[in-house]
Scaffold this motif. Sequence first.
Motif, short mmCIF file in Angstrom:
data_model
loop_
_atom_site.label_atom_id
_atom_site.label_comp_id
_atom_site.label_asym_id
_atom_site.label_seq_id
_atom_site.Cartn_x
_atom_site.Cartn_y
_atom_site.Cartn_z
N TYR A 51 84.09 -16.55 168.83
CA TYR A 51 84.65 -15.44 168.06
C TYR A 51 86.13 -15.67 167.79
O TYR A 51 86.61 -15.45 166.68
CB TYR A 51 84.45 -14.11 168.82
CG TYR A 51 84.52 -12.90 167.92
CD1 TYR A 51 83.39 -12.43 167.27
CD2 TYR A 51 85.72 -12.23 167.73
CE1 TYR A 51 83.45 -11.32 166.44
CE2 TYR A 51 85.79 -11.11 166.91
CZ TYR A 51 84.65 -10.67 166.27
OH TYR A 51 84.72 -9.57 165.43
N GLN A 62 87.89 -7.89 160.31
CA GLN A 62 87.95 -6.52 160.81
C GLN A 62 87.16 -6.40 162.11
O GLN A 62 86.08 -5.81 162.14
CB GLN A 62 87.43 -5.54 159.76
CG GLN A 62 88.28 -5.52 158.52
CD GLN A 62 87.79 -4.51 157.50
OE1 GLN A 62 86.63 -4.12 157.49
NE2 GLN A 62 88.68 -4.08 156.64
N PRO A 63 87.71 -6.91 163.19
CA PRO A 63 87.01 -6.85 164.47
C PRO A 63 87.06 -5.45 165.07
O PRO A 63 87.84 -4.60 164.63
CB PRO A 63 87.77 -7.84 165.35
CG PRO A 63 89.15 -7.80 164.79
CD PRO A 63 88.99 -7.59 163.31
N SER A 64 86.27 -5.26 166.09
CA SER A 64 86.25 -3.98 166.79
C SER A 64 87.56 -3.78 167.57
O SER A 64 88.31 -4.72 167.81
CB SER A 64 85.07 -3.93 167.76
OG SER A 64 85.29 -4.84 168.83
N GLU A 65 87.77 -2.55 167.97
CA GLU A 65 88.94 -2.22 168.78
C GLU A 65 88.90 -2.99 170.10
O GLU A 65 89.94 -3.41 170.61
CB GLU A 65 88.97 -0.71 169.03
CG GLU A 65 90.28 -0.21 169.58
CD GLU A 65 90.32 1.31 169.62
OE1 GLU A 65 90.22 1.86 170.75
OE2 GLU A 65 90.46 1.93 168.55
N GLU A 66 87.72 -3.20 170.64
CA GLU A 66 87.56 -3.95 171.89
C GLU A 66 88.08 -5.40 171.74
O GLU A 66 88.75 -5.93 172.62
CB GLU A 66 86.09 -3.97 172.31
CG GLU A 66 85.83 -4.71 173.60
CD GLU A 66 84.36 -4.71 173.99
OE1 GLU A 66 83.90 -5.75 174.47
OE2 GLU A 66 83.70 -3.68 173.81
N ILE A 67 87.79 -6.00 170.61
CA ILE A 67 88.26 -7.37 170.34
C ILE A 67 89.77 -7.37 170.19
O ILE A 67 90.46 -8.26 170.71
CB ILE A 67 87.58 -7.96 169.09
CG1 ILE A 67 86.08 -8.11 169.31
CG2 ILE A 67 88.22 -9.28 168.69
CD1 ILE A 67 85.67 -9.06 170.41
N LYS A 69 91.85 -5.35 171.57
CA LYS A 69 92.40 -5.18 172.91
C LYS A 69 92.34 -6.49 173.69
O LYS A 69 93.27 -6.82 174.44
CB LYS A 69 91.66 -4.07 173.66
CG LYS A 69 92.00 -2.69 173.11
CD LYS A 69 91.24 -1.60 173.83
CE LYS A 69 91.63 -0.23 173.26
NZ LYS A 69 90.91 0.88 173.90
N LYS A 83 96.05 -4.68 164.52
CA LYS A 83 95.40 -3.75 163.60
C LYS A 83 95.98 -3.91 162.19
O LYS A 83 97.12 -4.31 162.01
CB LYS A 83 95.63 -2.29 164.04
CG LYS A 83 94.85 -1.91 165.27
CD LYS A 83 95.09 -0.47 165.63
CE LYS A 83 94.41 0.43 164.62
NZ LYS A 83 94.34 1.81 165.02
#
Length: 157
Positions: A51, A62-67, A69, A83
């Motif tokens: 990833y 546009q990855p997730s917020e978890e990524i 972090k 972001k």
Amino acid sequence: MDNGEERTPELKSLRQKVEYMVEKTFPGQKISGRVFAELVRERGGSLSHSYFSNILAGKVTQPSEEILKALGLGFGVDWHFFKEESDVVDDVVAGLQFLAKRRTGEISGLAGRGIGDGGLSPELLQFALSLLEDAPRSGDRAPGHGGTGGPGPGNAA
């Protein structure tokens, strides 16, 4: 003309931000996706090496917020930096420029009075950097003016 000052890069895309952080966090090193993923894991996050490689290849935008972090953990910066339309990009860049100047000896020390546990605010850090850019070099001081940061009145830590 290069006078040694670093211009703030344009960091719009996730790929640009991650490439910049790789360059600044691991200067002169080639960091593999596996090494970075392991670093994230050691710091309590989760990110696969493939990833991370896809982010660097521009395949992930546009990855997730978890990524995000996990990226923040790996690079040791506020995850909001990654972001879109982030308000912290300039703060992170200013902090990295400050650290680079500290590493090269352009800044030998900093004494702050009344600074809380959070350290310097981003605005104060940017102001300090602007003073350094405008300050004459040590050999260019006007007669009668000593250096800054050395022992003497007003310079004690």
